[in-house]
Design a protein around this motif. Sequence first.
Motif, PDB file in Angstrom:
ATOM      1  N   HIS A   1      24.219  92.948   2.612  1.00  0.00           N
ATOM      2  CA  HIS A   1      22.932  93.075   3.302  1.00  0.00           C
ATOM      3  C   HIS A   1      22.073  94.210   2.751  1.00  0.00           C
ATOM      4  O   HIS A   1      20.853  94.097   2.708  1.00  0.00           O
ATOM      5  CB  HIS A   1      23.208  93.268   4.793  1.00  0.00           C
ATOM      6  N   ASN A   2      22.688  95.305   2.320  1.00  0.00           N
ATOM      7  CA  ASN A   2      21.927  96.406   1.736  1.00  0.00           C
ATOM      8  C   ASN A   2      21.251  95.943   0.446  1.00  0.00           C
ATOM      9  O   ASN A   2      20.084  96.241   0.209  1.00  0.00           O
ATOM     10  CB  ASN A   2      22.851  97.602   1.472  1.00  0.00           C
ATOM     11  N   ASN A   3      21.990  95.183  -0.370  1.00  0.00           N
ATOM     12  CA  ASN A   3      21.419  94.643  -1.603  1.00  0.00           C
ATOM     13  C   ASN A   3      20.243  93.714  -1.283  1.00  0.00           C
ATOM     14  O   ASN A   3      19.218  93.737  -1.966  1.00  0.00           O
ATOM     15  CB  ASN A   3      22.464  93.874  -2.404  1.00  0.00           C
ATOM     16  N   HIS A   4      20.402  92.890  -0.247  1.00  0.00           N
ATOM     17  CA  HIS A   4      19.345  91.962   0.150  1.00  0.00           C
ATOM     18  C   HIS A   4      18.082  92.718   0.576  1.00  0.00           C
ATOM     19  O   HIS A   4      16.975  92.360   0.192  1.00  0.00           O
ATOM     20  CB  HIS A   4      19.828  91.069   1.287  1.00  0.00           C
ATOM     21  N   HIS A   5      18.253  93.772   1.359  1.00  0.00           N
ATOM     22  CA  HIS A   5      17.090  94.545   1.801  1.00  0.00           C
ATOM     23  C   HIS A   5      16.437  95.305   0.644  1.00  0.00           C
ATOM     24  O   HIS A   5      15.234  95.553   0.675  1.00  0.00           O
ATOM     25  CB  HIS A   5      17.470  95.525   2.913  1.00  0.00           C
ATOM     26  N   ALA A   6      17.210  95.667  -0.357  1.00  0.00           N
ATOM     27  CA  ALA A   6      16.647  96.348  -1.522  1.00  0.00           C
ATOM     28  C   ALA A   6      15.796  95.400  -2.367  1.00  0.00           C
ATOM     29  O   ALA A   6      14.851  95.833  -3.018  1.00  0.00           O
ATOM     30  CB  ALA A   6      17.762  96.956  -2.373  1.00  0.00           C
TER      31      ALA A   6
ATOM     32  N   ILE B   1      26.170  89.149  10.722  1.00  0.00           N
ATOM     33  CA  ILE B   1      25.481  89.814   9.613  1.00  0.00           C
ATOM     34  C   ILE B   1      24.527  90.877  10.157  1.00  0.00           C
ATOM     35  O   ILE B   1      24.501  92.010   9.691  1.00  0.00           O
ATOM     36  CB  ILE B   1      24.715  88.800   8.751  1.00  0.00           C
ATOM     37  N   ASN B   2      23.759  90.510  11.172  1.00  0.00           N
ATOM     38  CA  ASN B   2      22.812  91.470  11.730  1.00  0.00           C
ATOM     39  C   ASN B   2      23.509  92.588  12.486  1.00  0.00           C
ATOM     40  O   ASN B   2      23.092  93.741  12.411  1.00  0.00           O
ATOM     41  CB  ASN B   2      21.779  90.766  12.603  1.00  0.00           C
TER      42      ASN B   2
ATOM     43  N   GLY C   1      25.876  94.266   9.555  1.00  0.00           N
ATOM     44  CA  GLY C   1      25.074  94.645   8.395  1.00  0.00           C
ATOM     45  C   GLY C   1      24.072  95.756   8.648  1.00  0.00           C
ATOM     46  O   GLY C   1      23.603  96.391   7.718  1.00  0.00           O
ATOM     47  N   HIS C   2      23.747  95.983   9.906  1.00  0.00           N
ATOM     48  CA  HIS C   2      22.798  97.057  10.213  1.00  0.00           C
ATOM     49  C   HIS C   2      23.460  98.260  10.879  1.00  0.00           C
ATOM     50  O   HIS C   2      22.774  99.194  11.276  1.00  0.00           O
ATOM     51  CB  HIS C   2      21.653  96.532  11.079  1.00  0.00           C
ATOM     52  N   THR C   3      24.781  98.220  11.008  1.00  0.00           N
ATOM     53  CA  THR C   3      25.472  99.353  11.620  1.00  0.00           C
ATOM     54  C   THR C   3      26.574  99.935  10.752  1.00  0.00           C
ATOM     55  O   THR C   3      26.898 101.102  10.877  1.00  0.00           O
ATOM     56  CB  THR C   3      26.090  98.951  12.980  1.00  0.00           C
ATOM     57  N   ARG C   4      27.154  99.122   9.898  1.00  0.00           N
ATOM     58  CA  ARG C   4      28.283  99.572   9.080  1.00  0.00           C
ATOM     59  C   ARG C   4      28.113  99.107   7.641  1.00  0.00           C
ATOM     60  O   ARG C   4      27.343  98.220   7.359  1.00  0.00           O
ATOM     61  CB  ARG C   4      29.596  99.003   9.612  1.00  0.00           C
ATOM     62  N   GLY C   5      28.903  99.689   6.784  1.00  0.00           N
ATOM     63  CA  GLY C   5      28.933  99.249   5.398  1.00  0.00           C
ATOM     64  C   GLY C   5      28.395 100.274   4.427  1.00  0.00           C
ATOM     65  O   GLY C   5      27.784 101.273   4.808  1.00  0.00           O
TER      66      GLY C   5
ATOM     67  N   TYR D   1      21.631 101.660  -1.621  1.00  0.00           N
ATOM     68  CA  TYR D   1      20.174 101.714  -1.740  1.00  0.00           C
ATOM     69  C   TYR D   1      19.585 102.246  -0.443  1.00  0.00           C
ATOM     70  O   TYR D   1      20.164 102.099   0.627  1.00  0.00           O
ATOM     71  CB  TYR D   1      19.612 100.328  -2.091  1.00  0.00           C
ATOM     72  N   ASP D   2      18.447 102.868  -0.548  1.00  0.00           N
ATOM     73  CA  ASP D   2      17.825 103.569   0.571  1.00  0.00           C
ATOM     74  C   ASP D   2      17.166 102.588   1.538  1.00  0.00           C
ATOM     75  O   ASP D   2      15.955 102.372   1.495  1.00  0.00           O
ATOM     76  CB  ASP D   2      16.818 104.580   0.036  1.00  0.00           C
ATOM     77  N   ASN D   3      17.969 101.983   2.409  1.00  0.00           N
ATOM     78  CA  ASN D   3      17.466 101.151   3.493  1.00  0.00           C
ATOM     79  C   ASN D   3      18.492 101.179   4.619  1.00  0.00           C
ATOM     80  O   ASN D   3      19.558 101.766   4.468  1.00  0.00           O
ATOM     81  CB  ASN D   3      17.140  99.723   3.014  1.00  0.00           C
ATOM     82  N   LEU D   4      18.167 100.592   5.743  1.00  0.00           N
ATOM     83  CA  LEU D   4      19.004 100.725   6.934  1.00  0.00           C
ATOM     84  C   LEU D   4      20.151  99.724   7.017  1.00  0.00           C
ATOM     85  O   LEU D   4      20.915  99.752   7.972  1.00  0.00           O
ATOM     86  CB  LEU D   4      18.136 100.611   8.190  1.00  0.00           C
ATOM     87  N   ALA D   5      20.283  98.836   6.068  1.00  0.00           N
ATOM     88  CA  ALA D   5      21.359  97.837   6.087  1.00  0.00           C
ATOM     89  C   ALA D   5      22.567  98.344   5.310  1.00  0.00           C
ATOM     90  O   ALA D   5      22.462  99.275   4.515  1.00  0.00           O
ATOM     91  CB  ALA D   5      20.855  96.533   5.478  1.00  0.00           C
TER      92      ALA D   5
END
Length: 98
Positions: free
Chosen positions: A42-47, A10-11, A14-18, A22-26
Amino acid sequence: VSYVMLSGAINAVGHTRGRRPYDNLAGNSQWLALFTAGEGLHNNHHANPASPKLSVHWWEFDAGWLVIRVMAFFRLLKINRLQAEAGKPREHATGMVR
């Protein structure tokens, strides 16, 4: 597959692709979400990190949220409606792609 390996995936993914609505790095990875009970979103989670619901759109599969809903149906837990409704991230899409 151990949870530790899935957490690393996930890390790493989730932090390199996808997809990044939403405006975050995931990034959101639907195929990873299938193997990790929704954690690949992961982007949804960080949002909105406080929400127990990781899916935002109807096409996003979030098995963890389904389990939570079934447990709530059988009154094994109570869903905090404020957090569940917070499943709609506060940030809006920017069209940013990395």
